[in-house]
Design an enzyme around this catalytic site. Structure first.
Site, PDB file in Angstrom:
ATOM      1  N   SER B  10      58.010  60.611  42.603  1.00 11.23           N
ATOM      2  CA  SER B  10      57.096  60.538  41.519  1.00 11.23           C
ATOM      3  C   SER B  10      57.318  59.677  40.405  1.00 11.23           C
ATOM      4  O   SER B  10      56.773  58.444  40.134  1.00 11.23           O
ATOM      5  CB  SER B  10      57.180  62.044  40.036  1.00 11.23           C
ATOM      6  OG  SER B  10      57.170  62.900  41.196  1.00 11.23           O
ATOM      7  N   ARG B  33      58.012  61.264  31.307  1.00 12.36           N
ATOM      8  CA  ARG B  33      58.478  62.321  31.777  1.00 12.36           C
ATOM      9  C   ARG B  33      57.690  62.965  31.201  1.00 12.36           C
ATOM     10  O   ARG B  33      56.494  64.214  31.231  1.00 12.36           O
ATOM     11  CB  ARG B  33      60.187  63.391  31.125  1.00 12.36           C
ATOM     12  CG  ARG B  33      60.022  64.975  32.230  1.00 12.36           C
ATOM     13  CD  ARG B  33      61.505  65.603  31.639  1.00 12.36           C
ATOM     14  NE  ARG B  33      62.180  64.678  32.628  1.00 12.36           N
ATOM     15  CZ  ARG B  33      62.365  65.041  33.760  1.00 12.36           C
ATOM     16  NH1 ARG B  33      61.757  66.487  34.346  1.00 12.36           N
ATOM     17  NH2 ARG B  33      62.876  65.098  34.586  1.00 12.36           N
ATOM     18  N   HIS B  36      54.951  62.268  33.678  1.00 16.50           N
ATOM     19  CA  HIS B  36      55.223  63.235  35.004  1.00 16.50           C
ATOM     20  C   HIS B  36      54.539  64.551  35.044  1.00 16.50           C
ATOM     21  O   HIS B  36      53.817  65.098  35.358  1.00 16.50           O
ATOM     22  CB  HIS B  36      56.478  62.994  35.195  1.00 16.50           C
ATOM     23  CG  HIS B  36      56.676  64.042  36.186  1.00 16.50           C
ATOM     24  ND1 HIS B  36      57.532  65.272  36.042  1.00 16.50           N
ATOM     25  CD2 HIS B  36      57.020  63.769  37.281  1.00 16.50           C
ATOM     26  CE1 HIS B  36      57.814  65.977  37.261  1.00 16.50           C
ATOM     27  NE2 HIS B  36      57.866  65.141  38.023  1.00 16.50           N
TER      28      HIS B  36
END
Lengths: 206, 206
Positions: B10, B33, B36
């Site tokens: 990812s 993040r 993500h």
């Protein structure tokens, strides 16, 4: 402003900016709450609702049908107090001792093992997946094998590996579902879908 | 694929699609993040980090600085197990009995009362606001009055009423902060910011 006034004003702004969205009157409260919780109008473009999803989902909540989530974030995001009047419970199996054991025994992820444990315990149920594509993929496998018979699947896993793919598979199934095209998703949006259904369950219709 | 492999893949996809984002090496793990957890690349355009946010935030986590969240969703989204090694705790005051009492006495929202109770209890602390603009507005008031001295403010309330405005005020303050321009936000993204800092705290530097 009081919380209810803030929510009303938010919905007024969303309605005004959403324009001609094309969702029928029974689906829009769900999609609108997804936009409300994320401030992301893309939900009005990418959300896909099975034609029976609202009717079946609202009826299941009114009956106190158990709700299973793939994360504790989604679990605590669902308004348990409003669910209490229908006798509904929300469970997340991720920290269940049997899940850690099953994951270890079978060499699979805990998210996947949690679906196995949930399906072995429940007949029916509303499945809410806001995080793990592996959970949704496993649920679809169990459905195809007749080992899981969800009343409604809220399939909104998020991410870059298998999230869009798992949701595309869900769309092909005839089980009542609420899902979306693409990578976006999340425990917050998944919880918002259930909260919208809980509110509808407390009102007249559909 | 195992969970760590999925995360690595990812991150590889995000790095590849993000292109030349302009964030320095110590800030990018946080913004990455956020992308993500939401699959929303808009975070690379709207996130604003105070120049000391990463350094102060990582140091505070290493010291076991208490973390306060405005929702239980953000609380359970923070990786308590990874925080344990530093002795850190995450608290959400929303269901604290004193908060309900204070809200009633003062005629204010629980989100606002929760900030009052947290500030009365903590000297310093990391404040994580992923939902309620009223919580962030109250925290800024207390900071301006010298009654709250957060080490770091993760200010990511979401919504259509005062969310963008409250974050614009935070950007004007010299307290270390991580926030964004506009309406978007959320408990999931706020938790992701803290999880990124916890991971950095376990590594060498900054």
């Amino acid at each position: 402003m009081k919380p209810q006034e803030i929510e009303n004003e938010s919905f007024r702004i969303i309605d005004s900016e959403a324009g001609a969205h094309g969702f029928p009157a029974d689906q829009w409260p769900v999609v609108r709450r997804m936009i409300h919780t994320s401030a992301d109008f893309e939900w009005q473009l990418m959300t896909q609702l099975h034609p029976d999803a609202i009717r079946i989902g609202v009826a299941a909540i009114r009956r106190g049908c158990p709700i299973v989530t793939d994360t504790n974030m989604a679990r605590v995001g669902i308004r348990q107090r409003d669910l209490d009047r229908f006798g509904g419970v929300v469970r997340c199996y991720m920290t269940d001792a049997r899940v850690a054991e099953t994951a270890l025994q079978k060499g699979i992820t805990r998210a996947r093992a949690a679906v196995d444990v949930a399906a072995s315990e429940l007949d029916g149920g509303i499945y809410v997946i806001g995080n793990a594509p592996t959970a949704l993929l496993r649920l679809i496998e169990l459905m195809d094998q007749g080992q899981a018979r969800p009343e409604l699947v809220v399939g909104l896993p998020v991410g870059f590996v298998n999230a869009a793919e798992s949701k595309a598979l869900l769309m092909e199934r005839d089980v009542p579902h609420i899902t979306n095209v693409g990578r976006k998703g999340g425990s917050n949006v998944a919880a918002a879908v259930i909260n919208a259904l809980i509110i509808m369950a407390g009102q007249d219709g559909p």
